[in-house]
Design a protein around this motif. Structure first.
Motif, PDB file in Angstrom:
ATOM      1  N   GLY A   1       1.095  13.923  24.937  1.00 21.60           N
ATOM      2  CA  GLY A   1       1.070  12.465  24.937  1.00 21.60           C
ATOM      3  C   GLY A   1       0.432  11.828  26.156  1.00 21.60           C
ATOM      4  O   GLY A   1       0.582  10.638  26.403  1.00 21.60           O
TER       5      GLY A   1
ATOM      6  N   ASN B   1      -4.843  15.457  15.075  1.00 23.15           N
ATOM      7  CA  ASN B   1      -4.867  13.996  14.931  1.00 23.15           C
ATOM      8  C   ASN B   1      -6.244  13.377  15.043  1.00 23.15           C
ATOM      9  O   ASN B   1      -6.391  12.174  14.816  1.00 23.15           O
ATOM     10  CB  ASN B   1      -4.003  13.347  16.019  1.00 23.15           C
TER      11      ASN B   1
ATOM     12  N   LEU C   1      -7.700  10.918  12.423  1.00 19.04           N
ATOM     13  CA  LEU C   1      -7.106   9.594  12.189  1.00 19.04           C
ATOM     14  C   LEU C   1      -7.990   8.493  12.762  1.00 19.04           C
ATOM     15  O   LEU C   1      -7.873   7.337  12.385  1.00 19.04           O
ATOM     16  CB  LEU C   1      -5.721   9.510  12.836  1.00 19.04           C
ATOM     17  N   PHE C   2      -8.858   8.861  13.697  1.00 25.36           N
ATOM     18  CA  PHE C   2      -9.659   7.850  14.385  1.00 25.36           C
ATOM     19  C   PHE C   2     -11.069   7.696  13.828  1.00 25.36           C
ATOM     20  O   PHE C   2     -11.860   6.925  14.346  1.00 25.36           O
ATOM     21  CB  PHE C   2      -9.686   8.166  15.891  1.00 25.36           C
TER      22      PHE C   2
ATOM     23  N   LYS D   1     -12.538   6.764  10.394  1.00 23.10           N
ATOM     24  CA  LYS D   1     -12.335   6.406   8.983  1.00 23.10           C
ATOM     25  C   LYS D   1     -13.579   6.699   8.152  1.00 23.10           C
ATOM     26  O   LYS D   1     -13.514   6.804   6.929  1.00 23.10           O
ATOM     27  CB  LYS D   1     -11.958   4.937   8.881  1.00 23.10           C
TER      28      LYS D   1
ATOM     29  N   PHE E   1      -4.278   1.684  32.086  1.00 21.34           N
ATOM     30  CA  PHE E   1      -3.349   1.393  30.988  1.00 21.34           C
ATOM     31  C   PHE E   1      -3.568  -0.047  30.536  1.00 21.34           C
ATOM     32  O   PHE E   1      -3.684  -0.949  31.346  1.00 21.34           O
ATOM     33  CB  PHE E   1      -1.892   1.579  31.418  1.00 21.34           C
TER      34      PHE E   1
ATOM     35  N   ARG F   1      -2.083  -2.514  27.478  1.00 16.70           N
ATOM     36  CA  ARG F   1      -1.085  -2.624  26.398  1.00 16.70           C
ATOM     37  C   ARG F   1      -1.744  -2.910  25.044  1.00 16.70           C
ATOM     38  O   ARG F   1      -1.376  -2.343  24.023  1.00 16.70           O
ATOM     39  CB  ARG F   1      -0.086  -3.718  26.784  1.00 16.70           C
TER      40      ARG F   1
ATOM     41  N   ALA G   1      -3.395   0.128  23.728  1.00 18.82           N
ATOM     42  CA  ALA G   1      -2.368   1.053  23.226  1.00 18.82           C
ATOM     43  C   ALA G   1      -1.997   0.676  21.788  1.00 18.82           C
ATOM     44  O   ALA G   1      -1.784   1.534  20.938  1.00 18.82           O
ATOM     45  CB  ALA G   1      -1.141   1.034  24.130  1.00 18.82           C
ATOM     46  N   GLY G   2      -1.964  -0.637  21.525  1.00 14.74           N
ATOM     47  CA  GLY G   2      -1.684  -1.116  20.168  1.00 14.74           C
ATOM     48  C   GLY G   2      -2.802  -0.724  19.208  1.00 14.74           C
ATOM     49  O   GLY G   2      -2.553  -0.348  18.062  1.00 14.74           O
TER      50      GLY G   2
ATOM     51  N   TYR H   1      -4.791   1.868  19.599  1.00 14.53           N
ATOM     52  CA  TYR H   1      -4.644   3.314  19.412  1.00 14.53           C
ATOM     53  C   TYR H   1      -3.652   3.569  18.287  1.00 14.53           C
ATOM     54  O   TYR H   1      -3.885   4.384  17.397  1.00 14.53           O
ATOM     55  CB  TYR H   1      -4.159   3.970  20.714  1.00 14.53           C
ATOM     56  N   ALA H   2      -2.522   2.831  18.335  1.00 10.79           N
ATOM     57  CA  ALA H   2      -1.468   3.027  17.341  1.00 10.79           C
ATOM     58  C   ALA H   2      -2.011   2.862  15.928  1.00 10.79           C
ATOM     59  O   ALA H   2      -1.639   3.575  15.012  1.00 10.79           O
ATOM     60  CB  ALA H   2      -0.323   2.056  17.600  1.00 10.79           C
ATOM     61  N   GLN H   3      -2.957   1.930  15.770  1.00  6.12           N
ATOM     62  CA  GLN H   3      -3.513   1.669  14.437  1.00  6.12           C
ATOM     63  C   GLN H   3      -4.673   2.594  14.083  1.00  6.12           C
ATOM     64  O   GLN H   3      -5.272   2.452  13.024  1.00  6.12           O
ATOM     65  CB  GLN H   3      -4.026   0.236  14.380  1.00  6.12           C
TER      66      GLN H   3
END
Lengths: 291, 294
Positions: free
Chosen positions: A13, A46, A49-50, A52, A252, A254, A257-258, A260-262
């Motif tokens: 991570g 993974n 996932l990035f 498409k 970093f 934020r 990071a969001g 990345y989550a998607q």
């Protein structure tokens, strides 16, 4: 011969996949199309996932050879059980029982040499699959995936490396976390290793373990600090003290990071972050021309 | 004694931070760090080592070149490509490729090969401010992390029985491979710590499949849930369909990192915070004596 770059970290991570995927994309858009990304984190792959836009172009099963004991030929002498260093074989002579646990077997072939009665033959046992994907080029991304319940990660990583596109200028291996055999298998063929860490005590402790491993394996490596700005400054003191090259610092963010989550790692990359990947790519290009 | 393992599939979701928080709440509990590849729990629990033990790792073959006739049989038969000719002549074993199967040793016509266990692994029994802790240090690049996990767990269980502990809490490794398998066989409960990202979700689904193969009751924690509330919702409904009890959701908070920097659990660092309250609730839920009906 392709130039092989492995992206590693002891701690999970920290951003191995983030760095591998972004580096791949930076090289592809700014430098050469002739680059392949290989997802060697076969327990939890993974990278796909990035992307498409990636389409499957080939899928194949990875098998391991597992012995099968023919009880009509077997004398239950127990020699194969004695030879098996992985406790995969159980023989109980009193009830004429012989069995092999495929989940313990390392496919070393020692039992075949042990058996003098021709009672052991090997059969293919599926442990995972390899999939190659295209984003418009020949073979852009190669992924290995371990079948759930199998402990044979290393074998899949071996097959991945054997199936990588030889004609690529550059191969990027996205390694699994940790410091044990699957990491060794991934890194063993690499010309250069990027260690990704985060500026926290956990990140630093696991970085030290990984640096020890790289030194033991006599690999050239540098460090990328991800999530810079969080945690503390200890990791920088360590990098300086050990005289290791700090290749890039990814701040970093934020919002990112969001993203990345998607799975939206590659669209709207903040300029400060984009710049760091460009710096990393240029470093590698210089390195390649000297190596 | 109830044995609980914390797992995540994806790394970096916050297993160790949450284990440390549970540790500061747990009464009469033994702790084990079974992420032997990259152990971090000791950085918070600061164990005082009471007992150090050697763990015999995989064997590694060596060739005695005084005896070797260079027949090449071992090189031909080795399935791991671990034996090579050296540039200066003679055969040698690459210790990083060798899996310790001893095939070469057994077939060598002149007995030039021997193999010894690696002695680079240790495990420890320690005291911490929260109770006894078992942990390990693995040599770099070692082969047998699954077996080391099993050894640490076995001894942690013994320690827990000896102390008449109510719980044994294991901080597990990422992934679903041999270490993850070794960390969950025969445990009473598994807690999945995940995060709402596509990769976190993808990895959690693979881990759930693994845990379900072993029929172990599974609980979930969604850490940093507000990084993406949409995926967090999808995860919640997925857990529902799988009969997995959601223990709770924890918001993203830099204090989780700051607590680690200060070598404290979040419970010690911010005892009155929202996160501390939520983690207390979770620990109470998972340790409730009555099993809920599935």
């Amino acid at each position: 011969m392709s130039y092989k770059i492995a992206v590693c970290s002891g701690k999970g991570g920290t951003g191995k996949t983030t760095v591998a995927v972004n580096l791949f994309s930076t090289i592809q858009t700014k430098w050469t199309k002739n680059v392949q990304l290989i997802d060697c984190d076969v327990e939890e792959p993974n990278d796909l996932l990035f992307f498409k836009d990636a389409k499957v172009i080939n899928r194949s099963i990875v098998n391991q050879l597992v012995p099968v004991i023919d009880e009509s030929q077997c004398t239950f002498c127990g020699k194969c059980e004695e030879y098996c260093e992985f406790n995969a074989i159980s023989i109980i002579p009193s009830v004429k029982y012989a069995s092999v646990d495929p989940n313990m077997c390392h496919s070393c072939g020692a039992c075949l040499h042990a058996c003098k009665f021709g009672a052991i033959q090997e059969h293919q046992h599926p442990i995972g699959e390899l999939t190659s994907f295209s984003r418009g080029n020949q073979m852009d991304i190669l992924e290995g995936s371990l079948k759930i319940g199998s402990p044979m990660q290393t074998k899949i990583i071996k097959d991945l490396k054997a199936n990588a596109c030889d004609e690529s200028d550059i191969l990027i291996y996205d390694a699994p976390p940790g410091t044990s055999c699957p990491v060794v298998e991934t890194v063993s063929a690499a010309d250069f290793v990027i260690l990704v860490t985060e500026p926290t005590p956990f990140g630093l402790y696991d970085l030290r373990l990984t640096v020890d491993l790289m030194k033991e394996m006599q690999k050239d490596f540098g460090i990328v600090v991800n999530k810079a700005g969080m945690g503390d400054r200890e990791v920088y003191a360590y990098i300086k003290e050990e005289d290791i090259e700090l290749l890039a610092e990814i701040p970093f963010n934020r919002e990112y990071a969001g993203q990345y989550a998607q799975g939206k790692l590659l669209s709207d990359v903040p300029p400060l972050i984009e710049q760091e990947y460009l710096k990393l790519a240029i470093y590698l290009k210089n390195r390649m021309s000297h190596d | 004694m109830i044995e609980i393992t914390i797992l995540s599939g994806k790394g970096g979701t916050g297993k160790t931070g949450i284990t440390a928080a549970f540790a500061s709440l747990a009464k009469n509990t033994v702790f084990a760090d079974i992420d032997v590849d990259a152990p971090d729990l000791h950085l918070i629990l600061k164990p005082e080592i009471k007992e150090e033990n050697q763990f015999l790792g995989a064997r590694i073959a060596t060739i005695d070149r005084q005896v070797c006739t260079n027949c090449g049989l071992c090189k031909k038969e080795c399935r791991f490509d671990a034996i090579h000719y050296r540039a200066e002549g003679g055969l040698e074993v690459n210790p990083f490729e060798c899996e310790g199967c001893r095939l070469c040793e057994r077939i060598c016509p002149v007995q030039a090969i021997s193999s010894e266990h690696s002695t680079n692994n240790h495990w420890f029994v320690s005291n911490t401010r929260f109770g006894s802790m078992l942990h390990a240090k693995m040599g770099p690049g070692e082969e047998n992390s699954g077996k080391l996990v099993t050894t640490v767990r076995k001894n942690a269980k013994e320690k827990a029985r000896e102390e008449n502990a109510d719980f044994l809490l294991n901080d597990g490794p990422p992934g679903v491979g041999c270490s993850a398998i070794a960390s969950l066989t025969g445990v009473d409960k598994v807690i999945l710590v995940t995060e709402p990202s596509k990769s976190g979700f993808h990895d959690a689904v693979r881990l759930i499949e693994l845990v379900q193969k072993f029929n172990i009751p599974l609980y979930a924690v969604i850490n940093k849930y507000d990084i993406n509330t949409e995926i967090a919702k999808q995860m919640e409904s997925f857990f529902l369909t799988q009969g997995i009890q959601l223990l709770g959701k924890i918001p993203f908070d830099e204090d989780m990192v700051n607590a680690i920097v200060n070598q404290k659990s979040i419970i010690e660092y911010r005892p009155d915070s929202e996160i501390a309250r939520k983690i207390k609730e979770m620990w109470n839920k998972v340790t409730e004596p009555i099993e809920e009906i599935k």
